[in-house]
Scaffold this motif. Structure first.
Motif, PDB file in Angstrom:
ATOM      1  N   LEU A  83      27.652 -36.847   6.853  1.00  0.00           N
ATOM      2  CA  LEU A  83      26.249 -37.206   6.852  1.00  0.00           C
ATOM      3  C   LEU A  83      25.440 -35.920   7.007  1.00  0.00           C
ATOM      4  O   LEU A  83      25.727 -35.103   7.885  1.00  0.00           O
TER       5      LEU A  83
ATOM      6  N   TYR B  85      21.436 -34.259   7.162  1.00  0.00           N
ATOM      7  CA  TYR B  85      19.996 -34.466   7.281  1.00  0.00           C
ATOM      8  C   TYR B  85      19.417 -33.191   7.882  1.00  0.00           C
ATOM      9  O   TYR B  85      20.142 -32.343   8.409  1.00  0.00           O
ATOM     10  N   LYS B  86      18.100 -33.035   7.831  1.00  0.00           N
ATOM     11  CA  LYS B  86      17.497 -31.798   8.321  1.00  0.00           C
ATOM     12  C   LYS B  86      17.580 -31.677   9.844  1.00  0.00           C
ATOM     13  O   LYS B  86      17.552 -30.569  10.381  1.00  0.00           O
TER      14      LYS B  86
ATOM     15  N   VAL C 140      20.264 -37.123  13.769  1.00  0.00           N
ATOM     16  CA  VAL C 140      19.664 -38.424  13.489  1.00  0.00           C
ATOM     17  C   VAL C 140      20.612 -39.531  13.930  1.00  0.00           C
ATOM     18  O   VAL C 140      21.842 -39.378  13.873  1.00  0.00           O
TER      19      VAL C 140
ATOM     20  N   LEU D 185      18.353 -43.821  10.398  1.00  0.00           N
ATOM     21  CA  LEU D 185      18.676 -43.686   8.974  1.00  0.00           C
ATOM     22  C   LEU D 185      18.127 -44.835   8.147  1.00  0.00           C
ATOM     23  O   LEU D 185      17.757 -44.665   6.989  1.00  0.00           O
TER      24      LEU D 185
ATOM     25  N   VAL E  46      17.569 -32.309   0.921  1.00  0.00           N
ATOM     26  CA  VAL E  46      17.802 -32.637   2.333  1.00  0.00           C
ATOM     27  C   VAL E  46      17.141 -31.611   3.235  1.00  0.00           C
ATOM     28  O   VAL E  46      16.492 -31.946   4.232  1.00  0.00           O
TER      29      VAL E  46
ATOM     30  N   TRP F 253      18.159 -38.166   3.508  1.00  0.00           N
ATOM     31  CA  TRP F 253      19.489 -37.855   4.016  1.00  0.00           C
ATOM     32  C   TRP F 253      20.518 -38.181   2.937  1.00  0.00           C
ATOM     33  O   TRP F 253      20.227 -38.851   1.958  1.00  0.00           O
ATOM     34  N   SER F 254      21.735 -37.679   3.122  1.00  0.00           N
ATOM     35  CA  SER F 254      22.769 -37.921   2.123  1.00  0.00           C
ATOM     36  C   SER F 254      24.139 -37.930   2.777  1.00  0.00           C
ATOM     37  O   SER F 254      24.292 -37.538   3.946  1.00  0.00           O
TER      38      SER F 254
ATOM     39  N   ILE G 118      20.450 -27.391   8.449  1.00  0.00           N
ATOM     40  CA  ILE G 118      20.773 -28.767   8.075  1.00  0.00           C
ATOM     41  C   ILE G 118      21.802 -29.319   9.064  1.00  0.00           C
ATOM     42  O   ILE G 118      22.780 -28.652   9.409  1.00  0.00           O
ATOM     43  N   TYR G 119      21.578 -30.542   9.499  1.00  0.00           N
ATOM     44  CA  TYR G 119      22.490 -31.215  10.423  1.00  0.00           C
ATOM     45  C   TYR G 119      23.657 -31.819   9.639  1.00  0.00           C
ATOM     46  O   TYR G 119      23.459 -32.508   8.636  1.00  0.00           O
TER      47      TYR G 119
END
Length: 297
Positions: free
Chosen positions: A166, A168-169, A172, A177, A223, A229-230, A245-246
């Motif tokens: 996963l 995301y910036k 999260v 999400l 992202v 998110w991706s 990026i997380y």
């Protein structure tokens, strides 16, 4: 009729377009058209049908194409047999590689390989793994490196596994999400299956993609800008933390991580060619000591 003419015809068929084939062989289009016309005159039959979308083989062309491929393979076997008699490992190695493997692994791998075996001539084609699999099964290449499982191929070696993550910036939660846009990376059906299954098991409501990308790099850029998110395979995400990026691996319901495997594919015919066999053995040894998955959580 010689090797040059066999290769010309095979290239035209592979490219599906006379202009593209001419560019690949460093020929002018008139010179390419002349070669093809000369072949048809020699054989006394039309070999290609030219359409607005490219070329199509006639029945005679299909027979001739199979002959050309067979003769090129025989010529390659002859060259390698003569090379073995001189004590040199040489020949041509045709490889198809998935785009992401070619981006993050293949250059360094081939750089080391060619230093050790400088007399092996390497040709590389890239594409999404499903396309790589088709190139291998059609005989365009001797070996293929693809991600995901492709059961049509005859022999394979698993090189490594990588987790799906996963991204995301910011850090999260699952609940958060559900209210954020999903950026879907599309390369083949296996990624879609993992994403759909994970979303169904973890998100409180159905979640359709707000954006669809066919490039992992593009997806990462979106992202990073906070556009959504991706879920992405780890290969190529190693620098994401440095980019702000997380990244977090995802898991199945039984606690096992979702993983994506990378395989080296070959067949009995290609395995008998010394250049191909040398590469297969080299890659196996290389990935015993050089796993690309170094992620720590």
């Amino acid at each position: 009729m010689d090797e040059r003419e066999w290769q010309t015809f095979v290239t035209v068929v592979e490219e599906g377009n006379i202009t593209k084939a001419a560019e690949k062989l460093f020929l002018s289009q008139p010179a390419m058209s002349y070669r093809l016309r000369h072949l048809e005159e020699d054989l006394g039959s039309p070999l290609l049908l030219r359409t607005s979308e490219g070329i199509t083989l006639t029945p005679q062309g299909e027979v001739f194409h199979a002959y050309c491929r067979r003769m090129l393979q025989e010529m390659e076997s002859l060259k390698q047999a003569i090379g073995e008699m001189s004590g040199e490992i040489q020949g041509t190695l045709k490889i198809a590689s998935s785009i992401n493997f070619a981006d993050y692994q293949l250059p360094h791998l081939l750089g080391k390989f060619t230093k050790q075996y400088p007399n092996i001539h390497i040709q590389v084609k890239t594409g999404h793994s499903s396309h790589v699999n088709k190139m291998f099964n059609s005989g365009e290449v001797a070996v293929a490196i693809a991600r995901g499982n492709h059961k049509e191929t005859s022999s394979s070696i698993k090189l490594f596994e990588e987790p799906y993550c996963l991204v995301y910036k910011d850090p999260v939660t699952i609940d958060e999400l559900a209210d954020l846009p999903l950026i879907q990376y599309r390369s083949d059906g296996s990624i879609t299956t993992v994403l759909d299954t994970w979303c169904n098991e973890n998100l409180p409501k159905s979640h359709e993609a707000a954006m669809e990308m066919d490039s992992m790099v593009t997806c990462r850029h979106f992202v990073r800008e906070g556009l959504g998110w991706s879920i992405l395979p780890y290969l190529g995400l190693g620098s994401c933390k440095d980019e702000g990026i997380y990244v977090e691996p995802i898991y199945q319901k039984d606690g096992k991580p979702w993983v994506r495997s990378t395989f080296l594919y070959f067949n009995e015919v290609s395995d008998k060619l010394i250049a191909v066999k040398t590469f297969i053995d080299y890659v196996q040894e290389y990935y015993k000591d050089n796993s690309p998955v170094t992620i720590q959580f």
